[in-house]
Scaffold this active site. Structure first.
Site, PDB file in Angstrom:
ATOM      1  CB  CYS A 111      38.790  46.189  49.800  1.00 16.13           C
ATOM      2  SG  CYS A 111      40.095  46.476  48.598  1.00 16.13           S
ATOM      3  CD  GLN A 124      45.452  46.136  48.224  1.00 16.57           C
ATOM      4  OE1 GLN A 124      46.141  47.082  48.594  1.00 16.57           O
ATOM      5  NE2 GLN A 124      44.414  46.303  47.431  1.00 16.57           N
ATOM      6  NE  ARG A 139      45.906  43.375  42.603  1.00 20.07           N
ATOM      7  CZ  ARG A 139      44.888  44.046  43.156  1.00 20.07           C
ATOM      8  NH1 ARG A 139      44.285  43.599  44.250  1.00 20.07           N
ATOM      9  NH2 ARG A 139      44.469  45.178  42.618  1.00 20.07           N
ATOM     10  CG  HIS A 146      42.618  42.638  50.104  1.00 15.75           C
ATOM     11  ND1 HIS A 146      42.709  41.853  49.004  1.00 15.75           N
ATOM     12  CD2 HIS A 146      42.171  43.839  49.659  1.00 15.75           C
ATOM     13  CE1 HIS A 146      42.336  42.551  47.929  1.00 15.75           C
ATOM     14  NE2 HIS A 146      41.998  43.755  48.304  1.00 15.75           N
TER      15      HIS A 146
HETATM   16  N1  HSE Z   1      41.200  48.501  45.019  1.00 14.09           N
HETATM   17  C1  HSE Z   1      41.161  47.254  45.704  1.00 14.09           C
HETATM   18  C2  HSE Z   1      42.137  46.294  45.094  1.00 14.09           C
HETATM   19  C3  HSE Z   1      39.786  46.652  45.682  1.00 14.09           C
HETATM   20  O1  HSE Z   1      42.606  46.550  43.983  1.00 14.09           O
HETATM   21  O2  HSE Z   1      42.439  45.278  45.706  1.00 14.09           O
HETATM   22  C4  HSE Z   1      39.009  46.930  46.936  1.00 14.09           C
HETATM   23  O3  HSE Z   1      38.444  48.227  46.955  1.00 14.09           O
END
Ligand code: HSE
Length: 368
Positions: free
Chosen positions: A136, A163, A266, A273
């Site tokens: 993403c 994210q 995160r 995102h």
């Molecule tokens: N790996 C990404 C995430 C999700 O953990 O946000 C989008 O591919």
């Protein structure tokens, strides 16, 4: 009409894909067979024009091998289990996949057609049948900076991501909401806690309670952040960080690798995102030039003027969720190097970051 199998339509990416395909009337041009890993034999739970009204078994190799195209959002474990079995018995249909499992295969193309349509067509022409959606943040970064990549202007790129919980899956989104609720539950809030430091103390205590909901994240995300996504790979990188350089260069089919690295984080947003870039160009360009190159690349990218009002209203996860727009702003020269500039971009990770490239790939195959 082509027979198209759809697997993983109930999950978060699959649901968004289904919604988009219904909206764009994609189902009018295919005969869709819906599969399930657990509820085969039941009726499909929505009204879509197709011959087969019964959910089929997603592990039934015979039915799967009768299809022209399979589109799956079921995840890497499913692909791992089924894909090579199908190829081994000689199935030569098109496999379109949202999961990362096949992205590193030399027989796959990572699809993002506004960026690599020519490569996709070239690969179809030579008989490649496996097409995989990208990570993403990689797809959203390329949609934002496509013009600069297309003109081969980028020497290197450093990125910090922000994210959303949706990237980890629906259980994580639910847990983030539970965490938010948990930390803000303060009895007699107005009566007993008039001092902000008392409120902060209470919330910090709530976060550390044994029954704090953290089954999925393992730690608090609400009121905090997690500077680690996915497993550890080489040289201190996480897999999410590793994908930045590998997938970008595979999508662009570069001869000389463009170095890309950064830290993936995160944060406590739900769906969209964000990413902050430091970019070194191969030559000195004016800000006007940079902005023109960026905005003329595709119809979804929107350059946001670098002022407070535009930024706080248009360059946030809240502003972009549910939309295909890719806003990019905070574009400014950096005083660390005359060829360096910064930019900040947001994007709905379930649309351009996941579902949209898949439905566009299906459309491309049908029109080809
Ligand atoms: N790996 C990404 C995430 C999700 O953990 O946000 C989008 O591919």
């Amino acid at each position: 009409m082509k027979n198209v199998g759809f697997i993983g339509w109930r999950g978060i990416v699959g649901s968004v894909l289904l919604e988009r395909m219904i909206k764009k009337k994609d189902f009018d041009y295919i005969n869709t067979i819906f599969f399930t890993t657990s509820q085969f034999g039941q009726l499909i739970p929505f009204n879509i024009q197709n011959k087969c009204k019964i959910l089929q078994n997603a592990y039934d190799i015979e039915i799967l091998s009768s299809l022209d195209i399979i589109i799956t959002c079921q995840g890497s474990q499913y692909t791992n289990k089924i894909y090579s079995k199908l190829r081994l018995i000689g199935w030569n249909g098109f496999w379109i996949d949202a999961s990362s499992y096949l992205r590193t295969s030399i027989n796959s193309v990572i699809i993002l057609d506004p960026i690599n349509l020519n490569l996709i067509k070239k690969k179809i022409d030579i008989g490649i049948k496996t097409f995989v959606g990208g990570n993403c943040t990689v797809s959203l970064m390329l949609m934002a900076l496509g013009g600069l990549f297309q003109d081969n202007l980028i020497e290197w790129l450093s990125v910090s991501t922000y994210q959303a919980a949706s990237g980890a899956g629906s259980n994580f989104m639910r847990e983030l909401l539970l965490q938010m609720k948990f930390i803000s539950e303060i009895p007699n809030f107005t009566k007993n806690y008039t001092n902000i430091l008392d409120i902060d103390k209470k919330i910090s205590k709530n976060i550390k309670k044994n029954n704090f909901p953290q089954k999925y994240f393992s730690v608090p995300l609400a009121g905090s952040l997690i500077p680690w996504i996915d497993k550890k790979v080489n040289d201190g990188q996480t897999k999410e960080e590793w994908k930045g350089q590998f997938e970008t260069n595979k999508i662009l089919n570069t001869k000389n690798i463009i170095p890309i690295d950064g830290i993936c984080v995160r944060i406590g947003t739900l769906r969209s995102h964000s990413q902050s870039f430091t970019i070194k160009l191969k030559q000195q360009l004016s800000l006007d030039n940079i902005q023109n190159i960026i905005k003329s690349h595709n119809k979804w990218v929107k350059v946001i003027p670098n002022d407070m009002n535009n930024t706080i209203n248009n360059l946030t996860p809240v502003a972009v969720s549910g939309k295909l727009d890719i806003p990019i702003g905070r574009i400014k020269k950096l005083n660390i190097d005359k060829n360096c500039f910064s930019a900040f971009s947001v994007g709905d990770q379930l649309l351009w970051g996941a579902a949209e490239p898949l439905r566009r790939m299906l459309k491309l195959l049908l029109d080809y």
